[in-house]
Design a protein around this motif. Structure first.
Motif, PDB file in Angstrom:
ATOM      1  N   MET A 141       0.905  -1.263   0.172  1.00  0.00           N
ATOM      2  CA  MET A 141       0.075  -0.140  -0.192  1.00  0.00           C
ATOM      3  C   MET A 141       0.894   1.285  -0.010  1.00  0.00           C
ATOM      4  O   MET A 141       0.700   2.280  -0.586  1.00  0.00           O
ATOM      5  CB  MET A 141      -0.934  -0.043   1.341  1.00  0.00           C
ATOM      6  CG  MET A 141      -2.197  -0.969   1.375  1.00  0.00           C
ATOM      7  SD  MET A 141      -3.177  -0.672   2.714  1.00  0.00           S
ATOM      8  CE  MET A 141      -3.470  -2.554   2.767  1.00  0.00           C
ATOM      9  N   VAL A 142       1.966   1.342   0.942  1.00  0.00           N
ATOM     10  CA  VAL A 142       2.862   2.346   0.751  1.00  0.00           C
ATOM     11  C   VAL A 142       3.413   2.719  -0.492  1.00  0.00           C
ATOM     12  O   VAL A 142       3.375   3.707  -1.138  1.00  0.00           O
ATOM     13  CB  VAL A 142       3.891   2.062   1.898  1.00  0.00           C
ATOM     14  CG1 VAL A 142       4.961   3.093   1.792  1.00  0.00           C
ATOM     15  CG2 VAL A 142       3.438   2.046   3.280  1.00  0.00           C
ATOM     16  N   ASP A 143       3.802   1.625  -1.085  1.00  0.00           N
ATOM     17  CA  ASP A 143       4.420   1.531  -2.450  1.00  0.00           C
ATOM     18  C   ASP A 143       3.674   2.146  -3.587  1.00  0.00           C
ATOM     19  O   ASP A 143       3.895   3.051  -4.337  1.00  0.00           O
ATOM     20  CB  ASP A 143       5.105   0.266  -2.926  1.00  0.00           C
ATOM     21  CG  ASP A 143       6.226  -0.344  -2.235  1.00  0.00           C
ATOM     22  OD1 ASP A 143       6.957   0.671  -1.578  1.00  0.00           O
ATOM     23  OD2 ASP A 143       6.646  -1.396  -2.493  1.00  0.00           O
ATOM     24  N   ASN A 144       2.343   1.612  -3.318  1.00  0.00           N
ATOM     25  CA  ASN A 144       1.319   1.983  -4.508  1.00  0.00           C
ATOM     26  C   ASN A 144       1.017   3.701  -4.226  1.00  0.00           C
ATOM     27  O   ASN A 144       0.784   4.603  -4.997  1.00  0.00           O
ATOM     28  CB  ASN A 144      -0.117   1.139  -4.063  1.00  0.00           C
ATOM     29  CG  ASN A 144      -0.894   1.262  -5.043  1.00  0.00           C
ATOM     30  OD1 ASN A 144      -0.656   1.545  -6.468  1.00  0.00           O
ATOM     31  ND2 ASN A 144      -2.242   1.377  -4.792  1.00  0.00           N
ATOM     32  N   TYR A 145       1.137   3.990  -2.931  1.00  0.00           N
ATOM     33  CA  TYR A 145       0.724   5.146  -2.229  1.00  0.00           C
ATOM     34  C   TYR A 145       1.800   6.431  -3.077  1.00  0.00           C
ATOM     35  O   TYR A 145       1.385   7.284  -3.705  1.00  0.00           O
ATOM     36  CB  TYR A 145       0.534   5.440  -0.879  1.00  0.00           C
ATOM     37  CG  TYR A 145       0.556   7.072  -0.567  1.00  0.00           C
ATOM     38  CD1 TYR A 145      -0.633   7.325  -0.467  1.00  0.00           C
ATOM     39  CD2 TYR A 145       1.687   7.505  -0.033  1.00  0.00           C
ATOM     40  CE1 TYR A 145      -0.882   8.819   0.270  1.00  0.00           C
ATOM     41  CE2 TYR A 145       1.422   8.956   0.592  1.00  0.00           C
ATOM     42  CZ  TYR A 145       0.172   9.289   0.638  1.00  0.00           C
ATOM     43  OH  TYR A 145       0.128  10.634   0.912  1.00  0.00           O
ATOM     44  N   TYR A 151       3.605  12.401  -8.820  1.00  0.00           N
ATOM     45  CA  TYR A 151       3.605  13.599  -9.527  1.00  0.00           C
ATOM     46  C   TYR A 151       3.785  14.748  -8.614  1.00  0.00           C
ATOM     47  O   TYR A 151       4.213  15.778  -9.075  1.00  0.00           O
ATOM     48  CB  TYR A 151       2.319  13.643 -10.165  1.00  0.00           C
ATOM     49  CG  TYR A 151       1.220  13.913  -9.299  1.00  0.00           C
ATOM     50  CD1 TYR A 151       0.492  15.187  -8.837  1.00  0.00           C
ATOM     51  CD2 TYR A 151       0.456  12.783  -8.449  1.00  0.00           C
ATOM     52  CE1 TYR A 151      -0.266  15.299  -7.855  1.00  0.00           C
ATOM     53  CE2 TYR A 151      -0.764  12.946  -7.814  1.00  0.00           C
ATOM     54  CZ  TYR A 151      -1.116  14.193  -7.529  1.00  0.00           C
ATOM     55  OH  TYR A 151      -1.871  14.349  -6.749  1.00  0.00           O
ATOM     56  N   ARG A 152       3.589  14.547  -7.270  1.00  0.00           N
ATOM     57  CA  ARG A 152       3.579  15.694  -6.410  1.00  0.00           C
ATOM     58  C   ARG A 152       5.191  16.258  -6.363  1.00  0.00           C
ATOM     59  O   ARG A 152       5.452  17.271  -5.791  1.00  0.00           O
ATOM     60  CB  ARG A 152       3.142  15.378  -5.060  1.00  0.00           C
ATOM     61  CG  ARG A 152       1.658  15.242  -4.854  1.00  0.00           C
ATOM     62  CD  ARG A 152       1.437  14.640  -3.451  1.00  0.00           C
ATOM     63  NE  ARG A 152      -0.014  14.180  -3.327  1.00  0.00           N
ATOM     64  CZ  ARG A 152      -0.956  15.050  -3.048  1.00  0.00           C
ATOM     65  NH1 ARG A 152      -1.060  16.307  -2.851  1.00  0.00           N
ATOM     66  NH2 ARG A 152      -2.382  14.484  -3.128  1.00  0.00           N
ATOM     67  N   LEU A 153       5.875  15.257  -6.541  1.00  0.00           N
ATOM     68  CA  LEU A 153       7.407  15.563  -6.656  1.00  0.00           C
ATOM     69  C   LEU A 153       8.123  16.106  -7.930  1.00  0.00           C
ATOM     70  O   LEU A 153       9.101  16.460  -8.017  1.00  0.00           O
ATOM     71  CB  LEU A 153       8.283  14.307  -5.976  1.00  0.00           C
ATOM     72  CG  LEU A 153       7.801  13.860  -4.477  1.00  0.00           C
ATOM     73  CD1 LEU A 153       8.583  12.531  -4.597  1.00  0.00           C
ATOM     74  CD2 LEU A 153       7.777  14.752  -3.432  1.00  0.00           C
ATOM     75  N   ALA A 154       7.206  15.973  -8.847  1.00  0.00           N
ATOM     76  CA  ALA A 154       7.669  16.273 -10.250  1.00  0.00           C
ATOM     77  C   ALA A 154       7.801  17.726 -10.271  1.00  0.00           C
ATOM     78  O   ALA A 154       7.311  18.445  -9.467  1.00  0.00           O
ATOM     79  CB  ALA A 154       6.593  15.896 -11.135  1.00  0.00           C
TER      80      ALA A 154
END
Ligand code: GDP
Ligand code: MG
Length: 159
Positions: A141-145, A151-154
């Motif tokens: 779940m963490v990986d998926n999250y 994109y927030r870090l893009a």
């Protein structure tokens, strides 16, 4: 990523967090909403006294996954039908204390189904049964999250 555990008093929420974090198991009464690493622990009284539901709702805003915790040796259930639909996030059912002689996992699952859960984990914090499986799924779940939120870090995110 955070998971919030919600369930009646003595359902085994705090002990489960200790087991998932590979800590020594020791009784520690939960007096308030507590942030412990990736977990949000909550007092059972917040489920059992309706006036406190608002606190759970607010705390759930900080979580990405909701865990509804039901003691498999408890013949009572404190969740209203459809509880899961209160949350706009994935809700999983966690069935605790499966090591106990009077454990009734299928009854607990039935309660959680009525509460609206469709995914279930069967665990014993005492024997460790089911803990690795839950840890593995939490990691997934963490990986998926992280993927979904990358994109927030893009660089162009702030354009
Ligand atoms: N037999 C058994 N007892 C447990 C298990 N997990 C918790 N307990 C016991 O249940 C009681 C309540 O646990 P706690 O984690 O404080 O519940 P909470 O109120 O939901 O946080 C304590 O006495 C724990 O030792 C378990 O997996 N098996
Ligand atoms: Mg507790």
């Amino acid at each position: 990523m955070k998971i919030i555990l919600i369930g009646a008093s003595a359902a085994g929420k705090t002990t489960l967090i200790q087991a998932l974090r590979n800590e020594e198991l020791k009784y520690d009464k939960t007096q308030a909403v507590e942030y412990i690493g990736n977990f949000i622990d909550t007092p059972g009284e917040y489920v059992q006294q309706r006036g406190y539901w608002g606190s759970l709702t607010i705390a759930s805003h900080d979580a990405d996954v909701i865990g509804l915790v039901q003691d498999s040796s408890d013949d009572n259930c404190w969740f209203s039908g459809g509880t899961a639909s209160k949350f706009s996030k994935p809700v999983v059912g966690i069935i605790t204390k499966i090591d106990k002689e009077d454990s009734k996992p299928e009854q607990a699952k039935g309660y959680l189904e009525l509460a609206g859960c469709t995914t279930f984990y069967y665990v014993s914090s005492f024997t460790g049964e089911g803990i690795d499986h839950l840890v593995k799924d939490l990691h997934a779940m963490v990986d998926n999250y992280n993927k979904q939120n990358s994109y927030r870090l893009a660089d162009d995110y702030f354009d």
